[in-house]
Scaffold this active site. Structure first.
Site, PDB file in Angstrom:
ATOM      1  N   GLU A  68       0.863  -1.194   0.000  1.00 36.49           N
ATOM      2  CA  GLU A  68       0.000   0.000   0.000  1.00 36.49           C
ATOM      3  C   GLU A  68       0.889   1.230   0.000  1.00 36.49           C
ATOM      4  O   GLU A  68       1.659   1.457   0.935  1.00 36.49           O
ATOM      5  CB  GLU A  68      -0.887  -0.012   1.255  1.00 36.49           C
TER       6      GLU A  68
ATOM      7  N   ARG B 162       0.633  10.409   0.473  1.00 37.87           N
ATOM      8  CA  ARG B 162       1.044  11.438   1.433  1.00 37.87           C
ATOM      9  C   ARG B 162       2.240  12.241   0.933  1.00 37.87           C
ATOM     10  O   ARG B 162       2.739  13.105   1.652  1.00 37.87           O
ATOM     11  CB  ARG B 162       1.385  10.815   2.789  1.00 37.87           C
TER      12      ARG B 162
ATOM     13  N   LYS C  65     -10.644  -1.630   7.010  1.00 36.55           N
ATOM     14  CA  LYS C  65      -9.420  -1.285   7.722  1.00 36.55           C
ATOM     15  C   LYS C  65      -9.844  -0.884   9.134  1.00 36.55           C
ATOM     16  O   LYS C  65     -10.935  -0.322   9.323  1.00 36.55           O
ATOM     17  CB  LYS C  65      -8.760  -0.114   6.987  1.00 36.55           C
TER      18      LYS C  65
HETATM   19  C1  3PG Z   1      -0.577   4.187   8.305  1.00 39.20           C
HETATM   20  O1  3PG Z   1      -1.585   4.360   7.660  1.00 39.20           O
HETATM   21  O2  3PG Z   1       0.365   5.015   8.419  1.00 39.20           O
HETATM   22  C2  3PG Z   1      -0.454   2.887   8.985  1.00 39.20           C
HETATM   23  O3  3PG Z   1      -1.391   2.799   9.970  1.00 39.20           O
HETATM   24  C3  3PG Z   1       0.932   2.663   9.463  1.00 39.20           C
HETATM   25  O4  3PG Z   1       0.955   1.710  10.451  1.00 39.20           O
HETATM   26  P1  3PG Z   1       2.061   1.840  11.606  1.00 39.20           P
HETATM   27  O5  3PG Z   1       1.759   3.125  12.326  1.00 39.20           O
HETATM   28  O6  3PG Z   1       1.869   0.645  12.456  1.00 39.20           O
HETATM   29  O7  3PG Z   1       3.378   1.841  10.958  1.00 39.20           O
END
Ligand code: 3PG
Length: 218
Positions: free
Chosen positions: A48, A52, A136
């Site tokens: 994924e 960002r 999710k």
């Molecule tokens: C995100 O969308 O950034 C994920 O939730 C990342 O998961 P993590 O914080 O466990 O790395």
């Protein structure tokens, strides 16, 4: 590996690709294909890419074009336009932190496999009403983690979750032991720092550990 892309028709199919979805944030699209190959070498079959960074869509395009063996998805989809952009770049599934009627309609209209986020009973009910039962669960740890997901098992018998947010390698097996958690996601396998450093060796080693995770024994 035969260089062909597996057809993905639903979010559940994405979840069935393995116990772990690496969530990656990419600053340099030029790194994307190498990153995808490093994840594949460790046994992961999906990735994924979060929307960002300005390079995220180019990174998705590079992975889809150059490494079709891995199923590339787009994360952090915040609106209908993000779904259009992600699909155009070549994303084969999408992940959104929550769900709005516009996002639900855009995914439905495009027949785009989407894992929308939901953490409360009302949000899960709303997602079900929109036809989503593969969700999710974000931010997993902060939103109640294992306990919350365990409580949802008898209530939402038709719903499966991909928890993300604060789940490390040590916690993964406990989450995977829940009957409503086929997989979880996290950034630890390929952090932005590891990607920036082009540390493909460590990423492959991390991917191997993530791909080998088994549900914890009761
Ligand atoms: C995100 O969308 O950034 C994920 O939730 C990342 O998961 P993590 O914080 O466990 O790395």
């Amino acid at each position: 590996m035969d260089g062909t892309a597996t057809r993905i028709a639903s979010a559940r199919e994405v979840m069935a690709l393995g116990p772990f979805i690496p969530v990656v944030t990419i600053d340099e699209a030029d790194h994307a294909a190498e990153l995808a190959r490093a994840l594949l070498a460790g046994g992961l079959r999906t990735v994924e890419v979060t929307l960002r960074t300005p390079q995220a869509l180019d990174a998705i395009h590079a992975i889809a074009a150059q490494v079709p063996e891995i199923v590339v998805g787009a994360g952090t989809l915040l609106g209908a336009a993000d779904i259009t952009r992600a699909r155009k770049a070549g994303a084969r599934f999408g992940v959104s932190p929550g769900l709005t009627p516009q996002v639900a309609e855009a995914a439905r209209a495009a027949n785009f496999p989407l894992l929308p986020g939901a953490v409360t009973a009302s949000e899960i009910m709303a997602a079900r009403e929109h036809g989503f039962t593969a969700l999710k669960f974000f931010p997993a740890k902060a939103a109640g983690g294992l306990d919350a997901l365990k409580n949802f098992v008898p209530v939402f018998a038709d719903v499966v979750f991909c928890p993300t947010g604060g789940i490390g390698l040590a916690d993964g097996p406990s989450f995977l032991a829940l009957p409503n958690v086929p997989c979880y996601g996290s950034a630890w396998v390929a952090t932005a720092e590891l990607i920036r450093a082009r540390d493909w060796k460590t990423i492959t080693e991390n991917a191997r550990k993530a791909a080998a995770q088994k549900p914890a024994k009761a």
